[in-house]
Design an enzyme around this catalytic site. Structure first.
Site, PDB file in Angstrom:
ATOM      1  N   ASP A   1     -55.274 136.347  74.808  1.00  0.00           N
ATOM      2  CA  ASP A   1     -54.730 136.234  74.134  1.00  0.00           C
ATOM      3  C   ASP A   1     -52.884 136.138  74.517  1.00  0.00           C
ATOM      4  O   ASP A   1     -52.430 137.404  74.342  1.00  0.00           O
ATOM      5  CB  ASP A   1     -54.413 137.255  72.676  1.00  0.00           C
TER       6      ASP A   1
ATOM      7  N   ASP B   1     -62.376 129.456  63.540  1.00  0.00           N
ATOM      8  CA  ASP B   1     -62.544 130.641  62.765  1.00  0.00           C
ATOM      9  C   ASP B   1     -63.071 130.672  60.785  1.00  0.00           C
ATOM     10  O   ASP B   1     -62.666 130.294  59.889  1.00  0.00           O
ATOM     11  CB  ASP B   1     -61.427 131.690  62.106  1.00  0.00           C
TER      12      ASP B   1
END
Lengths: 263, 220
Positions: A11, A130
């Site tokens: 990330d 997601d």
């Protein structure tokens, strides 16, 4: 035989690798190219690089970091975060990415997936989904809803229907993250993975919730995943990629054990 | 230093191939036009995606005839992924007419459990070839594709390796100085770098040799 992939996820915010519990309490974990190279040497089958800041003025930084990473890690690189057009995808591929992952932009405009797949091929287009359980974090009976912006915004879309829609639009791979499990270490949401892998014929990457090698085994054996992604357990040296693969191999899952020559 | 020209026709990630060939000891030039690879020692055609748009781009840049002539003259050539598939006559993916150097077509992978075929898989060699010198028999390479070349009658002996994903498909070809791989050596770690170094070595040796074995190329 095709190997199941183990994929560390970086990330990235402001050109650095960070990790928090999904966008909050971010801590600095290092320089993306340095970490990517370390993982490639340790046996990563692929690297996923998510630009979680995706600020409009951060694009130049991102492309520069992607290029430095691609030059040092001779394994495939998938880049996601803030890519909203065919032109932007082209720029990311030119910088050295092999695949581009779309999340919010694909939900808003499935035509973007279609256009990018037509231009660059389905194999370069990943759709990240997601998903959150509707009935509550421990109850799969109500199915799963697609959420965006790291779980902050619900879309009302059914995750299984969207998985089929994304593939129909041209996605060559799905990256499925359980928002209920992400950052909890409670293991991958295997019913979610199984529901999706039963419905689509493209490879599915499992994400969200890993705390140990047995979670990787479950994602493949119970969830039907073709690849398994994790972030913090690798960054913090809690488990090495080799440890995870050794446990997977012992469970009868085909993995690439050797990086170089001898097996 | 051995000069390798990588054909740049807008086919995606060239950073990795450029970096990998440089690491293998070559001087790399990105070639947008035919005159920029005329004096190179070897030619590499990379590529991902569909055959139709790729051929349209090659033709628009006037590269189709020069690439065919390069191969026919027996000069070192490596096609990677789509760059291998384009060597054949056409593609079932979108009906594109491709370079037509070798007889055969590009077909969808049969009996595959999942497509695209993405990830590391074994390359089962059918014969010994210097491209794979020093690489273990069961080494894994990285693939990302849904189609593969199916050499036709007249391409006997061109198959160098096969790979299994459901059915078996052709994952490497070679004939004289012409080679092609369906996987991505530039993304296949140490073994991939070794393969590219082997190719650079072959190009260097070809440059030093006085005679070339011409490659029979299908007529247009």
């Amino acid at each position: 035989m095709l190997r199941v992939r183990v994929i560390p996820c970086l990330d990235v915010a402001n050109g650095r690798v960070v990790k928090g519990t999904r966008f909050v309490d971010l801590t600095d974990e290092g320089d993306p190219p340095t970490l990517a190279e370390r993982y490639a040497v340790e046996g990563a089958d692929e690297i996923v690089f998510l630009d979680i800041d995706a600020a409009p003025d951060g694009r130049g930084t991102l492309l520069e970091v992607v290029e430095r990473t691609a030059r040092r890690a001779f394994v495939p690189l998938t880049v996601g975060g803030g890519v909203r057009s065919v032109t932007e995808m082209h720029d990311v591929l030119r910088a050295g990415a092999d695949k581009v992952s779309f999340n919010t932009a694909a939900v808003r405009d499935p035509g973007l997936v279609r256009r990018c797949a037509r231009r660059f091929g389905s194999q370069a287009v990943v759709v990240a989904i997601d998903a959150r359980r509707r009935a509550g974090p421990d109850d799969p009976t109500g199915g799963w809803e697609v959420v965006v912006k790291g779980g902050r915004d619900a879309t009302g879309l059914d995750a299984l229907a969207w998985a089929e829609g994304a593939v129909a639009a041209g996605a060559g791979e799905l990256l499925v993250t359980s928002i209920d499990r992400d950052g909890t270490g409670a293991g991958y949401d295997t019913p979610l993975l199984r529901a999706i892998t039963d419905r689509v014929h493209v490879p599915v990457i499992a994400s969200g919730g890993a705390s140990g090698p047995e979670d990787f085994v479950a994602a493949v054996r119970d969830g039907g995943a073709s690849a398994v992604l994790a972030a913090s357990i690798f960054h913090r040296h809690r488990h090495s990629i080799a440890d995870v693969k050794a446990v997977m191999a012992a469970a009868g899952i085909p993995v690439r054990l050797a990086i170089g020559t001898a097996r | 230093m051995t000069r390798i020209a990588v054909v740049d026709y807008g086919a995606g990630n060239l950073v990795s191939i450029e970096q990998a060939l440089s690491a293998a000891g070559a001087e790399v030039v990105l070639a947008h036009r035919a005159d920029s690879f005329a004096d190179a020692d070897a030619l590499v055609v990379p590529g991902v995606g569909a055959a139709g748009p790729a051929m349209a781009r090659l033709r628009r840049r006037g590269l189709e005839a020069p690439i065919r002539a390069w191969i026919a003259a027996g000069r070192p050539f490596l096609g990677i992924c789509l760059g291998l598939q384009l060597l054949f006559e056409g593609s079932d993916e979108d009906g594109a007419v491709t370079l037509g150097v070798l007889p055969g077509r590009t077909v969808r992978l049969s009996d595959a459990p999942r497509l695209p075929h993405i990830g590391w898989n074994q390359v089962e060699r059918q014969r010994v070839h210097p491209l794979f010198a020093g690489i273990e028999e069961d080494a894994d390479f990285y693939f990302v594709h849904s189609y593969a070349a199916a050499p036709g009658p007249g391409a006997d002996g061109v198959i160098l390796a096969q790979t299994t994903h459901g059915g078996r498909f052709v994952s490497a070809i070679a004939r004289a100085s012409l080679a092609g791989v369906q996987f991505h050596p530039e993304r296949s770690g140490r073994d991939g770098l070794r393969l590219l170094a082997n190719f650079v070595g072959l190009a260097q040796a070809a440059g030093a040799a006085s005679d070339r074995t011409h490659v029979p190329v299908l007529a247009r």
